[in-house]
Write a protein that holds these residues in place. Structure first.
Motif, PDB file in Angstrom:
ATOM      1  N   THR A 114       0.834  -1.466  -0.197  1.00 31.63           N
ATOM      2  CA  THR A 114      -0.097  -0.112   0.014  1.00 31.63           C
ATOM      3  C   THR A 114       0.805   1.326  -0.129  1.00 31.63           C
ATOM      4  N   CYS A 115       0.105   2.224  -0.244  1.00 34.16           N
ATOM      5  CA  CYS A 115       0.711   3.715  -0.486  1.00 34.16           C
ATOM      6  C   CYS A 115       0.120   4.154   0.824  1.00 34.16           C
ATOM      7  N   ASP A 116       0.592   4.604   2.085  1.00 36.63           N
ATOM      8  CA  ASP A 116       0.308   5.228   3.250  1.00 36.63           C
ATOM      9  C   ASP A 116       0.396   6.590   3.269  1.00 36.63           C
ATOM     10  N   LEU A 117      -0.693   7.369   2.898  1.00 35.24           N
ATOM     11  CA  LEU A 117      -0.611   8.775   3.009  1.00 35.24           C
ATOM     12  C   LEU A 117      -0.287   9.324   4.558  1.00 35.24           C
ATOM     13  N   LEU A 118       0.657  10.369   4.659  1.00 37.99           N
ATOM     14  CA  LEU A 118       0.942  10.774   5.942  1.00 37.99           C
ATOM     15  C   LEU A 118       1.093  12.513   5.809  1.00 37.99           C
ATOM     16  N   ASN A 119       0.988  13.151   6.951  1.00 36.49           N
ATOM     17  CA  ASN A 119       1.192  14.705   6.672  1.00 36.49           C
ATOM     18  C   ASN A 119       2.370  15.062   6.060  1.00 36.49           C
ATOM     19  N   GLY A 120       2.023  15.360   4.767  1.00 37.71           N
ATOM     20  CA  GLY A 120       3.166  15.950   3.793  1.00 37.71           C
ATOM     21  C   GLY A 120       3.798  15.167   3.197  1.00 37.71           C
ATOM     22  N   GLY A 121       3.471  13.879   3.101  1.00 38.13           N
ATOM     23  CA  GLY A 121       3.855  12.707   1.996  1.00 38.13           C
ATOM     24  C   GLY A 121       3.243  11.402   2.386  1.00 38.13           C
ATOM     25  N   SER A 122       4.250  10.528   1.876  1.00 35.26           N
ATOM     26  CA  SER A 122       3.373   9.188   1.816  1.00 35.26           C
ATOM     27  C   SER A 122       4.781   8.099   2.176  1.00 35.26           C
ATOM     28  N   ARG A 123       4.347   6.795   2.451  1.00 32.22           N
ATOM     29  CA  ARG A 123       5.343   5.765   2.333  1.00 32.22           C
ATOM     30  C   ARG A 123       4.809   4.465   2.252  1.00 32.22           C
ATOM     31  N   LEU A 124       5.664   3.402   1.947  1.00 27.06           N
ATOM     32  CA  LEU A 124       5.319   2.259   1.638  1.00 27.06           C
ATOM     33  C   LEU A 124       4.659   1.515   2.841  1.00 27.06           C
ATOM     34  N   GLY A 125       3.618   0.595   2.567  1.00 24.61           N
ATOM     35  CA  GLY A 125       3.012  -0.010   3.908  1.00 24.61           C
ATOM     36  C   GLY A 125       2.385  -1.194   3.291  1.00 24.61           C
ATOM     37  N   GLY A 126       1.387  -1.544   4.253  1.00 21.48           N
ATOM     38  CA  GLY A 126       0.587  -2.826   3.928  1.00 21.48           C
ATOM     39  C   GLY A 126       1.074  -4.068   4.683  1.00 21.48           C
ATOM     40  N   SER A 127       0.031  -4.722   5.215  1.00 16.96           N
ATOM     41  CA  SER A 127       0.308  -6.002   5.817  1.00 16.96           C
ATOM     42  C   SER A 127       1.376  -6.850   5.514  1.00 16.96           C
ATOM     43  N   VAL A 128       1.547  -7.182   4.021  1.00 15.19           N
ATOM     44  CA  VAL A 128       2.581  -8.075   3.498  1.00 15.19           C
ATOM     45  C   VAL A 128       3.838  -7.453   3.561  1.00 15.19           C
ATOM     46  N   ALA A 129       4.137  -6.176   3.513  1.00 18.74           N
ATOM     47  CA  ALA A 129       5.334  -5.560   3.890  1.00 18.74           C
ATOM     48  C   ALA A 129       5.887  -5.638   5.161  1.00 18.74           C
ATOM     49  N   TYR A 130       4.959  -5.529   6.407  1.00 19.11           N
ATOM     50  CA  TYR A 130       5.720  -5.619   7.493  1.00 19.11           C
ATOM     51  C   TYR A 130       5.760  -6.987   7.784  1.00 19.11           C
ATOM     52  N   ALA A 131       4.783  -8.017   7.593  1.00 19.43           N
ATOM     53  CA  ALA A 131       4.825  -9.481   7.798  1.00 19.43           C
ATOM     54  C   ALA A 131       6.192  -9.987   6.931  1.00 19.43           C
TER      55      ALA A 131
END
Length: 284
Positions: free
Chosen positions: A20-37
């Motif tokens: 996933t693309c996780d939106l943050l204040n002023g930007g974004s980062r890579l995410g998603g359950s599969v990434a962390y797992a």
């Protein structure tokens, strides 16, 4: 188009779901359950592979050491999360393609552990029928959520639960996944061999064989970012359960290991070697 691997090698831990693309204040980062797992499983010594779908314009450098099969999409599944005193408010803005069994390379079709990790109703329930020799772990959050026209995510019913859960060796969900509804947790636990429920700062509880036990995290940890802690817990729980066949030990280990993750942000929250060594000390 499917981005497939050249000469894929057998793996121990196959995780399926959207990056996933996780939106943050002023930007974004890579995410998603599969990434962390996936990063957690790799840190725990597993050979890991990811089946996913995302647009090719998102940076995945943090996963460079993990082989990925990507069903290329025009969009990447995109979320925003707002933490409040009443819980997390989540919105979805885009969604990538559905994931089916045909995407799995032949060399990946007999992993020690299969982890189904949907985030947006993207993983076919049919996956569970194709891995009879694997330990099957499920984090059903993506099957337990829907969203309105504005993208606001809310808990929903999971009609395929009675089909999927009997195939699972273990399932892990968050109390937030079901909107705090204890009746839903009781229903799922009745259909599961083993169910773990994460509860944020309160730790977790594990249901097994008609019993339930609670596991508390270590005190005095300063929270930087709680996102991903549940996914790290799930991977640690599945792997430790696979190793020991002891749900209580898996619950203890996963609670301890995931608790450290909140002290770091984003995918940097995956476990360190020292944290893993500290948590492997068995305490009953």
């Amino acid at each position: 188009m499917v981005y497939s691997l050249e000469n894929p090698q057998p793996i121990d831990y196959l995780v399926v779901g959207h990056l996933t693309c996780d939106l943050l204040n002023g930007g974004s980062r890579l995410g998603g359950s599969v990434a962390y797992a996936a990063l957690t499983a790799k840190a725990l010594g597993m050979r890991v592979g990811i089946i996913t779908s995302y647009a090719e314009d998102i940076p995945i450098d943090q996963l460079a050491s993990i082989p990925i099969v990507n069903l290329t999409s025009l969009t990447t599944t995109t979320f925003s999360n707002q933490e409040t005193r009443l819980g997390r408010i989540q919105k979805i803005y885009h969604r990538a393609e559905n994931l089916e069994y045909y995407l799995v390379p032949q060399a990946w079709r007999n992993p020690a552990i299969l982890h189904l990790a949907p985030v947006a109703q993207e993983v076919s329930a049919d996956f569970v029928r194709h891995f009879p020799q694997s330990f099957v772990g499920i984090t059903p959050q993506g099957w337990l959520r829907a969203w309105d026209e504005d993208g606001t995510v809310y808990p929903t019913e999971w009609p395929e639960a009675t089909f999927v859960l009997p195939y699972a060796n273990a399932s892990v969900l968050s109390i937030e996944d079901v909107g705090g509804n204890e009746d839903v947790i009781e229903e799922i636990s009745a259909s599961c061999h083993i169910l773990a429920v994460t509860e944020g700062a309160e730790g977790s509880r594990v249901y097994w064989n008609g019993d339930v036990r609670r596991f508390r995290p270590p005190p005095h940890l300063s929270e930087v970012d709680p996102v991903g802690a549940g996914d790290i817990y799930a991977a640690a729980f599945f792997i430790r359960l696979f190793e020991t066949r002891d749900p209580w030990e898996a619950g203890r280990f996963a609670t301890q290991l995931a608790s450290y993750s909140i002290t770091r942000a984003g995918l940097d929250s995956h476990p360190t070697r020292q944290e893993i060594e500290d948590c492997r000390i068995e305490v009953y």
